[in-house]
Design a protein around this motif. Structure first.
Motif, mmCIF file in Angstrom:
data_model
loop_
_atom_site.group_PDB
_atom_site.id
_atom_site.type_symbol
_atom_site.label_atom_id
_atom_site.label_comp_id
_atom_site.label_asym_id
_atom_site.label_seq_id
_atom_site.Cartn_x
_atom_site.Cartn_y
_atom_site.Cartn_z
ATOM 1 N N GLY A 59 96.558 -25.650 -38.439
ATOM 2 C CA GLY A 59 95.470 -24.686 -38.559
ATOM 3 C C GLY A 59 94.525 -24.901 -37.397
ATOM 4 N N GLY A 60 93.576 -24.022 -37.216
ATOM 5 C CA GLY A 60 92.648 -24.209 -36.115
ATOM 6 C C GLY A 60 91.460 -23.270 -36.194
ATOM 7 N N ILE A 61 90.451 -23.577 -35.404
ATOM 8 C CA ILE A 61 89.250 -22.760 -35.288
ATOM 9 C C ILE A 61 89.044 -22.508 -33.805
ATOM 10 N N GLY A 62 89.013 -21.237 -33.419
ATOM 11 C CA GLY A 62 88.850 -20.883 -32.015
ATOM 12 C C GLY A 62 87.611 -20.041 -31.787
ATOM 13 N N GLU A 72 89.634 -11.512 -31.893
ATOM 14 C CA GLU A 72 88.463 -10.889 -32.477
ATOM 15 C C GLU A 72 87.921 -11.814 -33.566
ATOM 16 N N PRO A 73 86.611 -11.759 -33.862
ATOM 17 C CA PRO A 73 86.090 -12.579 -34.958
ATOM 18 C C PRO A 73 86.815 -12.238 -36.255
ATOM 19 N N GLY A 74 87.102 -13.220 -37.050
ATOM 20 C CA GLY A 74 87.793 -13.011 -38.316
ATOM 21 C C GLY A 74 88.795 -14.121 -38.543
ATOM 22 N N HIS A 75 89.896 -13.799 -39.210
ATOM 23 C CA HIS A 75 90.908 -14.813 -39.499
ATOM 24 C C HIS A 75 92.294 -14.224 -39.305
ATOM 25 N N ASN A 76 93.218 -15.077 -38.942
ATOM 26 C CA ASN A 76 94.618 -14.706 -38.754
ATOM 27 C C ASN A 76 95.479 -15.681 -39.538
ATOM 28 N N PHE A 77 96.668 -15.253 -39.868
ATOM 29 C CA PHE A 77 97.659 -16.181 -40.376
ATOM 30 C C PHE A 77 98.946 -15.927 -39.611
ATOM 31 N N TYR A 78 99.785 -16.949 -39.562
ATOM 32 C CA TYR A 78 101.024 -16.892 -38.795
ATOM 33 C C TYR A 78 102.205 -17.156 -39.705
ATOM 34 N N ARG A 118 97.566 -1.838 -39.906
ATOM 35 C CA ARG A 118 96.957 -2.431 -38.717
ATOM 36 C C ARG A 118 96.386 -3.831 -38.940
ATOM 37 N N ASN A 119 96.845 -4.523 -39.987
ATOM 38 C CA ASN A 119 96.470 -5.923 -40.167
ATOM 39 C C ASN A 119 97.193 -6.754 -39.119
ATOM 40 N N PRO A 120 96.501 -7.639 -38.416
ATOM 41 C CA PRO A 120 97.188 -8.505 -37.459
ATOM 42 C C PRO A 120 97.983 -9.579 -38.195
ATOM 43 N N ILE A 121 99.224 -9.793 -37.774
ATOM 44 C CA ILE A 121 100.090 -10.805 -38.360
ATOM 45 C C ILE A 121 100.632 -11.654 -37.216
ATOM 46 N N GLY A 122 100.317 -12.936 -37.246
ATOM 47 C CA GLY A 122 100.827 -13.844 -36.238
ATOM 48 C C GLY A 122 102.261 -14.237 -36.532
#
Length: 129
Positions: A59-62, A72-78, A118-122
């Protein structure tokens, strides 16, 4: 990339949720792209079970970079995949879109797609941590 001093980190991410405008459409998308099957819970919530995975998690914080896709500000998952390009191709064919092109950083390869809402998915390939 692995530092023994991080072995004490606790509270790994164990669950994610996608709250959608069209649940049936996104269930079909994720089934087509990732092969997911669902167990229906209370109020029709569709659970995706992955089984036990005895392995390291990351996990990480960027820092946000508003002009850089995926930062973009927010959260992603992979989601772990075997082949980034094949998964991107399957996502586009199922109604998603390319978002962040495949890249390598800090010992792993990743990319990002967007689902039909349009949800980002890593996407990430296996890595050593």
């Amino acid at each position: 990339m692995h530092d023994d001093s991080t072995d004490h980190n606790r509270h790994p991410a164990l669950m994610f949720e996608l709250i959608t405008r069209d649940q049936a459409k996104l269930k079909a998308f994720y089934a087509a792209v990732f092969g997911w099957t669902y167990e229906t819970g209370a109020s029709g919530f569709a659970y995706v079970h992955f089984g036990r995975q005895p392995r390291a998690l990351l996990g990480g914080i960027g820092q946000a970079q508003p002009n850089t896709p995926g930062f973009e500000p927010g959260h992603n998952f992979y989601l772990e995949v075997d082949d980034l390009e094949a998964t991107i191709t399957a996502a586009v064919a199922a109604g998603g879109e390319r978002f962040v092109e495949p890249a390598a950083v800090d010992g792993y390869r990743f990319a990002m797609i967007r689902d039909p809402e349009r949800n980002p998915i890593g996407l990430i390939t296996k890595f050593q941590s």
